[in-house]
Motif scaffolding. Structure first.
Motif, PDB file in Angstrom:
ATOM      1  N   GLU A 147       1.132   4.318  -2.995  1.00 39.20           N
ATOM      2  CA  GLU A 147       1.318   5.730  -2.286  1.00 39.20           C
ATOM      3  C   GLU A 147       2.334   6.401  -2.941  1.00 39.20           C
ATOM      4  O   GLU A 147       2.157   7.466  -3.480  1.00 39.20           O
ATOM      5  CB  GLU A 147       1.021   5.752  -1.131  1.00 39.20           C
ATOM      6  CG  GLU A 147      -0.375   5.464  -0.449  1.00 39.20           C
ATOM      7  CD  GLU A 147      -1.537   6.314  -0.863  1.00 39.20           C
ATOM      8  OE1 GLU A 147      -1.539   7.517  -1.107  1.00 39.20           O
ATOM      9  OE2 GLU A 147      -2.473   5.848  -1.444  1.00 39.20           O
ATOM     10  N   LYS A 185       2.187   7.491  -6.607  1.00 36.07           N
ATOM     11  CA  LYS A 185       1.303   8.527  -6.945  1.00 36.07           C
ATOM     12  C   LYS A 185       2.317   9.809  -6.997  1.00 36.07           C
ATOM     13  O   LYS A 185       1.727  10.849  -7.474  1.00 36.07           O
ATOM     14  CB  LYS A 185       0.179   8.561  -5.995  1.00 36.07           C
ATOM     15  CG  LYS A 185      -0.698   7.361  -5.931  1.00 36.07           C
ATOM     16  CD  LYS A 185      -1.884   7.439  -5.111  1.00 36.07           C
ATOM     17  CE  LYS A 185      -2.687   6.362  -5.104  1.00 36.07           C
ATOM     18  NZ  LYS A 185      -3.772   6.201  -3.989  1.00 36.07           N
ATOM     19  N   GLU A 235       0.816  -1.221   0.093  1.00 38.06           N
ATOM     20  CA  GLU A 235       0.113   0.071   0.073  1.00 38.06           C
ATOM     21  C   GLU A 235       0.981   1.104  -0.079  1.00 38.06           C
ATOM     22  O   GLU A 235       0.706   2.314  -0.711  1.00 38.06           O
ATOM     23  CB  GLU A 235      -0.811  -0.123   1.323  1.00 38.06           C
ATOM     24  CG  GLU A 235      -1.782   1.147   1.375  1.00 38.06           C
ATOM     25  CD  GLU A 235      -2.690   1.156   2.619  1.00 38.06           C
ATOM     26  OE1 GLU A 235      -3.257   2.334   2.926  1.00 38.06           O
ATOM     27  OE2 GLU A 235      -2.793   0.237   3.225  1.00 38.06           O
ATOM     28  N   GLN A 236       1.797   1.249   0.791  1.00 36.10           N
ATOM     29  CA  GLN A 236       2.826   2.570   0.812  1.00 36.10           C
ATOM     30  C   GLN A 236       3.533   2.649  -0.438  1.00 36.10           C
ATOM     31  O   GLN A 236       3.677   3.756  -1.018  1.00 36.10           O
ATOM     32  CB  GLN A 236       3.809   2.337   2.153  1.00 36.10           C
ATOM     33  CG  GLN A 236       3.278   2.444   3.550  1.00 36.10           C
ATOM     34  CD  GLN A 236       3.989   1.827   4.469  1.00 36.10           C
ATOM     35  OE1 GLN A 236       5.034   1.191   4.370  1.00 36.10           O
ATOM     36  NE2 GLN A 236       4.060   2.583   5.457  1.00 36.10           N
TER      37      GLN A 236
END
Length: 192
Positions: free
Chosen positions: A133, A136, A129-130
């Motif tokens: 992120e 992005k 998940e990190q």
């Protein structure tokens, strides 16, 4: 594993501290898209108050991670740093996933594992998940890949996961935890 600085401790010299703070400040100011609304002066106060975290950032920098602030946690009052190097940090490649994987290799063992290096540096591997992120905020790992924190159920079966970016898409893959490649390292996170 021995620490990298001459005193063999997790303390930086005044010169190392000043040099690192200048590098981090320049990177912070150059990449405002990563941390909009945050002020360097506030980050610097936190860094100067915690020599162990500053040492960990030094290790991230020394191994090619180019750490930068990517978020602020309002609940804990911590700034969150990720490795923001374009490719997986050069000083952390050719490592298998963890100590168990390293010990399972009979031949051609790598020098270290991602989990051990991260622990020695005082940082955590990014989770999937990190990692998503981070992607992005820019295009990372276009030619390399990075181990990410592997869920226990996958690791218990002998696997580990890694991510990269190809074809303008972030991919997550699997491999045996004992595998290692010259183009695969790991990215870390640190809360200050």
């Amino acid at each position: 594993m021995a620490k990298s600085n001459a005193s063999n401790s997790d303390e930086l010299s005044p010169e190392q501290r000043e040099e690192l703070l200048q590098i981090l400040k320049a990177r912070f100011e150059k990449n405002v898209n990563r941390h909009q609304g945050l002020e360097w002066a506030n980050v610097q106060v936190k860094l100067e108050a915690d020599s162990k975290k500053l040492w960990s950032l030094h290790e991230m920098e020394r191994t090619g991670g180019e750490p930068d602030v990517v978020a602020y946690d309002n609940n804990t009052g911590e700034y969150i740093f990720y490795d923001c190097s374009a490719e997986s940090p050069k000083g952390r490649r050719s490592v298998c996933y963890d100590r168990e994987a390293l010990e399972s290799r009979k031949q051609h063992k790598p020098e270290n594992s991602a989990m051990e290096m991260a622990a020695d540096m005082g940082i955590e591997l990014l989770t999937e998940e990190q990692y998503r992120e981070l992607q992005k905020l820019g295009n990372f790992d276009l030619k390399t890949s990075s181990w990410v924190k592997t869920p226990d159920h996958i690791r218990k079966l002998g696997g580990a996961i890694f991510c990269d970016r190809r074809y303008d898409t972030v991919f997550m893959y699997h491999n045996g935890a004992e595998s290692y490649y010259g183009a695969r390292g790991f990215r870390g996170s640190l809360r200050v």
